[in-house]
Write a protein that holds these residues in place. Structure first.
Motif, PDB file in Angstrom:
ATOM      1  N   ALA A  64       0.830  -1.211   0.000  1.00  0.00           N
ATOM      2  CA  ALA A  64       0.000   0.000   0.000  1.00  0.00           C
ATOM      3  C   ALA A  64       0.863   1.260   0.000  1.00  0.00           C
ATOM      4  O   ALA A  64       1.849   1.356   0.744  1.00  0.00           O
ATOM      5  N   ASP A 129      -4.896   2.738  -2.577  1.00  0.00           N
ATOM      6  CA  ASP A 129      -4.812   1.308  -2.875  1.00  0.00           C
ATOM      7  C   ASP A 129      -5.207   0.461  -1.671  1.00  0.00           C
ATOM      8  O   ASP A 129      -5.198  -0.754  -1.736  1.00  0.00           O
ATOM      9  N   LEU A 165     -10.849   3.281  -5.448  1.00  0.00           N
ATOM     10  CA  LEU A 165      -9.658   2.439  -5.339  1.00  0.00           C
ATOM     11  C   LEU A 165      -8.901   2.310  -6.652  1.00  0.00           C
ATOM     12  O   LEU A 165      -9.488   2.257  -7.731  1.00  0.00           O
ATOM     13  N   GLY A 169      -6.288  -2.802  -5.584  1.00  0.00           N
ATOM     14  CA  GLY A 169      -6.394  -2.334  -4.208  1.00  0.00           C
ATOM     15  C   GLY A 169      -7.232  -3.242  -3.328  1.00  0.00           C
ATOM     16  O   GLY A 169      -7.815  -4.235  -3.778  1.00  0.00           O
TER      17      GLY A 169
END
Length: 230
Positions: A64, A129, A165, A169
Motif C-alpha cells: 500500500a 490502494d 480504489l 487495491g
C-alpha cells in the motif's frame, strides 16, 4: 484495587457512583493483555492489534502507498499503517476529534457528508490502494437495529472504495456477527478477486464484530456488461 479471582487478576473495588457495568468494564480493561500491550508499545488502543493480526493473515499492507482510514478515532489503525509503511500517504476521517499523528492527515467530519469523499481523495493526492473502515454506528441496544445501522456504513464505505480504489487495491471493513449480508458479499465478489471474513484474536470473544477483507480490486470496469441486444 485488589488482587483476586485467579492468578494475576486485578479486581476493582466497588466505589460509590460506579455501576456494576462500569466496574466490569474497568476490570476487563485492567486485565486485558492487549490493553497492556498497547500501552507498552505506544498504540492508542487495543484495536491496533486487530489490524496487525488481519494483515498477518491477508497481507494487504505490504504494497500500500496511499491509505484511507474511515472511522480513524482514536488512531490505532493509522499508527500501525505509519509504523509499517512510513512512506505511505495516510488520510483519516472521524466524527470524533483525534490527536495528530505524524505523517497522517486527519479530518474531523462526517464521512456521510457529501463533501467528505472529495476532500479525502484530494488530501491523499491520488487513488487509494487500501481503504480501511473500522466505522460502527452508535448502538441503541437493539441488536438487529445496531447491525443494520453499521451495515449501512459498510455499504457506503464499500461504494466509496469501488468508486475510488486503484486497480489491485483492497478494502477492509468492520461488520457485525454473521458477516456482511449476501447482497453486499455479491457486490464485493463482482469487484474484487477475493472476499474473506475473519475475526482476529484481538477481537474479544464476546464481541459481535467481524471483519470483511476484499482484495484485488478489478477496477471500475468490473461492472457486468449488458447482454447483446439489450
Amino acid at each position: 484495587m485488589s488482587r483476586g479471582g485467579g492468578r494475576g487478576f486485578t479486581r476493582v473495588r466497588t466505589a460509590r457512583g460506579r455501576t456494576a457495568q462500569s466496574q466490569r468494564w474497568l476490570e476487563r480493561q485492567l486485565n486485558d493483555p492487549y490493553v497492556k500491550r498497547a500501552k507498552a508499545e505506544g498504540y492508542r488502543s487495543r484495536a491496533a492489534y486487530k489490524l496487525i493480526e488481519l494483515d498477518e493473515k491477508f497481507g494487504f499492507l505490504k504494497s500500500a502507498k496511499r491509505v484511507i482510514d474511515l472511522g480513524i478515532a482514536p488512531g490505532g489503525w493509522t499508527q500501525v499503517v505509519r509504523k509499517q509503511l512510513p512512506k505511505a500517504a495516510v488520510v483519516g476521517i472521524d466524527l470524533l476529534p483525534v490527536d495528530p499523528i505524524e505523517g497522517a492527515t486527519i479530518f474531523q467530519m462526517d464521512f456521510m457528508d457529501d463533501a467528505a469523499p472529495e476532500r479525502l481523495i484530494e488530501a491523499l493526492g491520488g487513488a487509494p490502494d487500501l481503504i480501511l473502515s473500522d466505522m460502527a454506528a452508535n448502538t441503541v441496544g437493539h441488536p438487529q437495529t445496531d447491525a443494520l445501522r453499521t451495515m449501512g456504513l459498510v455499504e457506503t464505505a464499500l461504494d466509496f472504495a469501488i468508486q475510488t480504489l486503484a486497480p489491485g487495491g483492497a478494502f477492509v471493513g468492520k461488520v457485525f456477527a454473521g458477516g456482511a449480508d449476501s447482497q453486499l458479499v455479491a457486490e464485493m465478489k463482482r469487484n474484487f478477486a477475493t472476499v474473506k471474513h475473519a475475526k482476529p484474536p484481538a477481537s474479544r470473544k464476546g464481541s459481535v464484530e467481524w471483519f470483511v477483507v476484499a482484495q484485488g480490486f478489478k477496477g471500475r470496469a468490473a461492472a457486468p456488461e449488458a447482454p447483446a441486444g439489450e
